[in-house]
Design a protein around this motif. Structure first.
Motif, PDB file in Angstrom:
ATOM      1  N   LEU A   1      27.128 -43.378  -3.637  1.00 60.49           N
ATOM      2  CA  LEU A   1      26.746 -42.046  -4.122  1.00 60.49           C
ATOM      3  C   LEU A   1      25.291 -41.748  -3.784  1.00 60.49           C
ATOM      4  CD1 LEU A   1      28.337 -42.099  -7.691  1.00 60.49           C
ATOM      5  CD2 LEU A   1      29.099 -40.687  -5.779  1.00 60.49           C
ATOM      6  N   TYR A   2      24.428 -42.723  -4.021  1.00 59.11           N
ATOM      7  CA  TYR A   2      22.995 -42.552  -3.779  1.00 59.11           C
ATOM      8  C   TYR A   2      22.725 -42.235  -2.315  1.00 59.11           C
ATOM      9  CZ  TYR A   2      17.967 -43.534  -3.939  1.00 59.11           C
ATOM     10  OH  TYR A   2      16.603 -43.441  -3.845  1.00 59.11           O
ATOM     11  N   GLU A   3      23.350 -42.980  -1.428  1.00 59.99           N
ATOM     12  CA  GLU A   3      23.115 -42.780  -0.002  1.00 59.99           C
ATOM     13  C   GLU A   3      23.653 -41.441   0.481  1.00 59.99           C
ATOM     14  OE1 GLU A   3      24.715 -46.178   1.999  1.00 59.99           O
ATOM     15  OE2 GLU A   3      23.409 -47.584   0.909  1.00 59.99           O
ATOM     16  N   MET A   4      24.649 -40.894  -0.233  1.00 65.84           N
ATOM     17  CA  MET A   4      25.205 -39.586   0.118  1.00 65.84           C
ATOM     18  C   MET A   4      24.471 -38.443  -0.570  1.00 65.84           C
ATOM     19  SD  MET A   4      29.254 -40.547  -0.162  1.00 65.84           S
ATOM     20  CE  MET A   4      29.863 -38.947   0.423  1.00 65.84           C
ATOM     21  N   ASN A   5      23.457 -38.772  -1.376  1.00 66.67           N
ATOM     22  CA  ASN A   5      22.700 -37.782  -2.147  1.00 66.67           C
ATOM     23  C   ASN A   5      23.575 -37.001  -3.125  1.00 66.67           C
ATOM     24  OD1 ASN A   5      19.893 -38.036  -1.310  1.00 66.67           O
ATOM     25  ND2 ASN A   5      20.616 -37.397   0.715  1.00 66.67           N
ATOM     26  N   ILE A   6      24.548 -37.712  -3.712  1.00 66.60           N
ATOM     27  CA  ILE A   6      25.322 -37.153  -4.822  1.00 66.60           C
ATOM     28  C   ILE A   6      24.701 -37.683  -6.106  1.00 66.60           C
ATOM     29  CG2 ILE A   6      27.573 -36.992  -5.935  1.00 66.60           C
ATOM     30  CD1 ILE A   6      28.870 -37.538  -3.242  1.00 66.60           C
ATOM     31  N   GLN A   7      24.025 -36.822  -6.837  1.00 71.36           N
ATOM     32  CA  GLN A   7      23.367 -37.269  -8.063  1.00 71.36           C
ATOM     33  C   GLN A   7      24.398 -37.439  -9.174  1.00 71.36           C
ATOM     34  OE1 GLN A   7      19.259 -35.785  -8.849  1.00 71.36           O
ATOM     35  NE2 GLN A   7      19.827 -34.144  -7.456  1.00 71.36           N
ATOM     36  N   CYS A   8      24.167 -38.432 -10.036  1.00 69.95           N
ATOM     37  CA  CYS A   8      25.127 -38.715 -11.096  1.00 69.95           C
ATOM     38  C   CYS A   8      24.409 -39.201 -12.349  1.00 69.95           C
ATOM     39  CB  CYS A   8      26.140 -39.750 -10.633  1.00 69.95           C
ATOM     40  SG  CYS A   8      25.439 -41.395 -10.327  1.00 69.95           S
ATOM     41  N   ASP A   9      25.115 -39.114 -13.457  1.00 71.28           N
ATOM     42  CA  ASP A   9      24.665 -39.720 -14.709  1.00 71.28           C
ATOM     43  C   ASP A   9      25.379 -41.057 -14.877  1.00 71.28           C
ATOM     44  OD1 ASP A   9      23.173 -37.464 -15.346  1.00 71.28           O
ATOM     45  OD2 ASP A   9      24.804 -36.535 -16.468  1.00 71.28           O
ATOM     46  N   VAL A  10      24.678 -42.040 -15.432  1.00 71.54           N
ATOM     47  CA  VAL A  10      25.302 -43.293 -15.842  1.00 71.54           C
ATOM     48  C   VAL A  10      25.475 -43.212 -17.354  1.00 71.54           C
ATOM     49  CG1 VAL A  10      25.101 -45.801 -15.903  1.00 71.54           C
ATOM     50  CG2 VAL A  10      24.220 -44.525 -13.929  1.00 71.54           C
ATOM     51  N   VAL A  11      26.713 -43.215 -17.806  1.00 66.39           N
ATOM     52  CA  VAL A  11      27.016 -42.875 -19.194  1.00 66.39           C
ATOM     53  C   VAL A  11      27.748 -44.014 -19.885  1.00 66.39           C
ATOM     54  CG1 VAL A  11      28.159 -41.196 -20.698  1.00 66.39           C
ATOM     55  CG2 VAL A  11      27.213 -40.444 -18.512  1.00 66.39           C
ATOM     56  N   ASP A  12      27.339 -44.318 -21.099  1.00 67.99           N
ATOM     57  CA  ASP A  12      28.086 -45.234 -21.958  1.00 67.99           C
ATOM     58  C   ASP A  12      29.450 -44.593 -22.230  1.00 67.99           C
ATOM     59  OD1 ASP A  12      29.231 -46.546 -24.186  1.00 67.99           O
ATOM     60  OD2 ASP A  12      27.268 -47.090 -24.965  1.00 67.99           O
ATOM     61  N   VAL A  13      30.514 -45.330 -22.001  1.00 65.67           N
ATOM     62  CA  VAL A  13      31.849 -44.755 -22.155  1.00 65.67           C
ATOM     63  C   VAL A  13      32.068 -44.228 -23.566  1.00 65.67           C
ATOM     64  CG1 VAL A  13      32.964 -46.947 -22.766  1.00 65.67           C
ATOM     65  CG2 VAL A  13      34.294 -45.129 -21.669  1.00 65.67           C
ATOM     66  N   ASN A  14      31.405 -44.819 -24.555  1.00 62.62           N
ATOM     67  CA  ASN A  14      31.581 -44.375 -25.933  1.00 62.62           C
ATOM     68  C   ASN A  14      30.836 -43.076 -26.220  1.00 62.62           C
ATOM     69  OD1 ASN A  14      33.163 -46.677 -26.835  1.00 62.62           O
ATOM     70  ND2 ASN A  14      31.287 -47.860 -26.579  1.00 62.62           N
ATOM     71  N   ALA A  15      29.967 -42.676 -25.290  1.00 60.27           N
ATOM     72  CA  ALA A  15      29.229 -41.418 -25.454  1.00 60.27           C
ATOM     73  C   ALA A  15      29.641 -40.395 -24.401  1.00 60.27           C
ATOM     74  CB  ALA A  15      27.723 -41.680 -25.359  1.00 60.27           C
ATOM     75  N   LEU A  16      30.732 -40.639 -23.704  1.00 63.69           N
ATOM     76  CA  LEU A  16      31.164 -39.755 -22.624  1.00 63.69           C
ATOM     77  C   LEU A  16      31.665 -38.424 -23.158  1.00 63.69           C
ATOM     78  CD1 LEU A  16      31.887 -39.228 -19.661  1.00 63.69           C
ATOM     79  CD2 LEU A  16      34.076 -40.363 -20.093  1.00 63.69           C
ATOM     80  N   GLU A  17      31.076 -37.343 -22.651  1.00 69.50           N
ATOM     81  CA  GLU A  17      31.522 -35.989 -22.969  1.00 69.50           C
ATOM     82  C   GLU A  17      32.210 -35.442 -21.718  1.00 69.50           C
ATOM     83  OE1 GLU A  17      28.454 -33.582 -25.091  1.00 69.50           O
ATOM     84  OE2 GLU A  17      27.229 -35.380 -24.798  1.00 69.50           O
ATOM     85  N   THR A  18      33.528 -35.557 -21.683  1.00 70.21           N
ATOM     86  CA  THR A  18      34.265 -35.239 -20.462  1.00 70.21           C
ATOM     87  C   THR A  18      34.121 -33.778 -20.046  1.00 70.21           C
ATOM     88  OG1 THR A  18      36.277 -34.882 -21.782  1.00 70.21           O
ATOM     89  CG2 THR A  18      35.961 -37.068 -20.805  1.00 70.21           C
ATOM     90  N   ASP A  19      33.880 -32.890 -21.010  1.00 69.74           N
ATOM     91  CA  ASP A  19      33.799 -31.467 -20.662  1.00 69.74           C
ATOM     92  C   ASP A  19      32.497 -31.118 -19.944  1.00 69.74           C
ATOM     93  OD1 ASP A  19      32.188 -31.884 -22.867  1.00 69.74           O
ATOM     94  OD2 ASP A  19      32.891 -30.137 -23.990  1.00 69.74           O
ATOM     95  N   ARG A  20      31.576 -32.056 -19.809  1.00 72.23           N
ATOM     96  CA  ARG A  20      30.320 -31.805 -19.108  1.00 72.23           C
ATOM     97  C   ARG A  20      30.427 -32.062 -17.610  1.00 72.23           C
ATOM     98  NH1 ARG A  20      25.343 -34.901 -21.270  1.00 72.23           N
ATOM     99  NH2 ARG A  20      24.402 -33.567 -19.678  1.00 72.23           N
ATOM    100  N   TYR A  21      31.533 -32.674 -17.173  1.00 67.24           N
ATOM    101  CA  TYR A  21      31.586 -33.171 -15.800  1.00 67.24           C
ATOM    102  C   TYR A  21      32.785 -32.643 -15.029  1.00 67.24           C
ATOM    103  CZ  TYR A  21      28.083 -36.320 -17.645  1.00 67.24           C
ATOM    104  OH  TYR A  21      26.955 -36.815 -18.230  1.00 67.24           O
ATOM    105  N   LYS A  22      32.565 -32.482 -13.716  1.00 63.48           N
ATOM    106  CA  LYS A  22      33.648 -32.119 -12.799  1.00 63.48           C
ATOM    107  C   LYS A  22      34.330 -33.373 -12.245  1.00 63.48           C
ATOM    108  CE  LYS A  22      31.233 -27.954 -11.153  1.00 63.48           C
ATOM    109  NZ  LYS A  22      30.663 -27.296  -9.948  1.00 63.48           N
ATOM    110  N   MET A  23      33.551 -34.455 -12.122  1.00 65.87           N
ATOM    111  CA  MET A  23      34.077 -35.698 -11.566  1.00 65.87           C
ATOM    112  C   MET A  23      33.558 -36.871 -12.386  1.00 65.87           C
ATOM    113  SD  MET A  23      34.111 -37.048  -7.591  1.00 65.87           S
ATOM    114  CE  MET A  23      32.342 -37.283  -7.340  1.00 65.87           C
ATOM    115  N   ILE A  24      34.434 -37.820 -12.659  1.00 67.84           N
ATOM    116  CA  ILE A  24      34.078 -39.036 -13.387  1.00 67.84           C
ATOM    117  C   ILE A  24      34.515 -40.229 -12.547  1.00 67.84           C
ATOM    118  CG2 ILE A  24      34.543 -40.442 -15.433  1.00 67.84           C
ATOM    119  CD1 ILE A  24      34.878 -37.841 -17.017  1.00 67.84           C
ATOM    120  N   ILE A  25      33.646 -41.236 -12.467  1.00 65.81           N
ATOM    121  CA  ILE A  25      33.916 -42.438 -11.682  1.00 65.81           C
ATOM    122  C   ILE A  25      33.900 -43.642 -12.612  1.00 65.81           C
ATOM    123  CG2 ILE A  25      33.050 -43.917  -9.813  1.00 65.81           C
ATOM    124  CD1 ILE A  25      31.779 -41.355  -8.626  1.00 65.81           C
ATOM    125  N   THR A  26      34.926 -44.483 -12.516  1.00 64.09           N
ATOM    126  CA  THR A  26      34.971 -45.697 -13.342  1.00 64.09           C
ATOM    127  C   THR A  26      34.969 -46.916 -12.426  1.00 64.09           C
ATOM    128  OG1 THR A  26      37.398 -45.913 -13.467  1.00 64.09           O
ATOM    129  CG2 THR A  26      36.335 -44.462 -15.060  1.00 64.09           C
TER     130      THR A  26
END
Length: 241
Positions: free
Chosen positions: A11-36
């Motif tokens: 992701l970094y090399e492609m310049n796709i910025q992302c958040d690193v999120v604790d799964v217990n604090a994940l707010e799915t409605d904030r994101y278009k894509m989630i990676i596990t």
């Protein structure tokens, strides 16, 4: 950690910025894509939330070793990935050391799940004498969303190809720039936008200004859309829009 770095660094090399999120604090409605990346331990609640995320129109990208056991590290007894076989349109009950297996001409190392496609689409099968009938990476239309699954550890080039498809489905624009040119963006407290252009190489690089007007806050040089921005080796330019 190797799997997390593999998926994050691509992701970094492609310049796709992302958040690193604790799964217990994940707010799915904030994101278009989630990676596990190798989310080995996942509660029934977490799995149900990610399943619903895709049904509602989100894009999920998961790697091998995801959704294998519960929060007590007890392996789920049904088909894997647990309660996500419909979401991904595949299942598996065998995994192996890859030996000479390859995907799209790139060697598989360390680990490979033998995916049985059922409703989804195989983006690539293993290139192997015995395992060629099994999927290595898959895609599935599910509800309003899409679910991608990478069943093996292989080169970042293959992973990046999957990311490009997933990002397009999620409506996420991928910048034209890529490693060693890295772009990171943010904003000041008053809302002004700022962009960091970094050259991680010993070779001078050039970037075409994508903004209507920007100022390099390091030397006050102004740029208009289409202007060439030169970055010396290991250089940085900080543009305020």
């Amino acid at each position: 950690n190797n799997v997390v770095r593999w998926m994050y660094d691509a992701l970094y090399e492609m310049n796709i910025q992302c958040d690193v999120v604790d799964v217990n604090a994940l707010e799915t409605d904030r994101y278009k894509m989630i990676i596990t990346p190798a989310m080995y331990s996942a509660t029934e609640e977490t799995i149900a939330r990610l399943d619903q995320f895709v049904k509602d129109g989100g894009v999920l990208v998961s790697s091998f070793k995801s959704f294998m056991c519960n929060e007590y590290l007890s392996v789920y007894p049904d088909s894997l990935p647990h309660n996500m076989t419909q979401c991904f349109g595949m299942s598996y009950d065998q995994f192996t050391a890859p030996g000479t297996a390859a995907v799209k001409g790139h060697p598989v190392t360390g680990f490979a799940e033998l995916l049985k496609v059922d409703g989804g689409t195989s983006l690539a099968n293993y290139e192997h004498k015995y395992w060629g009938r099994y999927g290595a990476m898959t895609k599935n239309d599910y509800g309003k969303g899409k679910a991608y699954y990478m069943g093996c550890y292989t080169s970042k080039d293959v992973l990046k190809e999957l990311y490009r498809q997933a990002a397009a489905d999620a409506g996420i624009e991928i910048p034209d720039l890529s490693w060693p040119l890295i772009v990171r963006s943010g904003s000041f407290d008053d809302g002004r936008q700022v962009h960091f252009l970094l050259n991680y190489s010993q070779t001078e690089q050039t970037v075409t200004c994508p903004f209507e007007h920007a100022v390099n806050i390091l030397d006050n040089k102004e740029y208009k859309k289409g202007d060439t921005i030169a970055l010396k080796d290991w250089d940085v330019v900080i543009l305020e829009r």
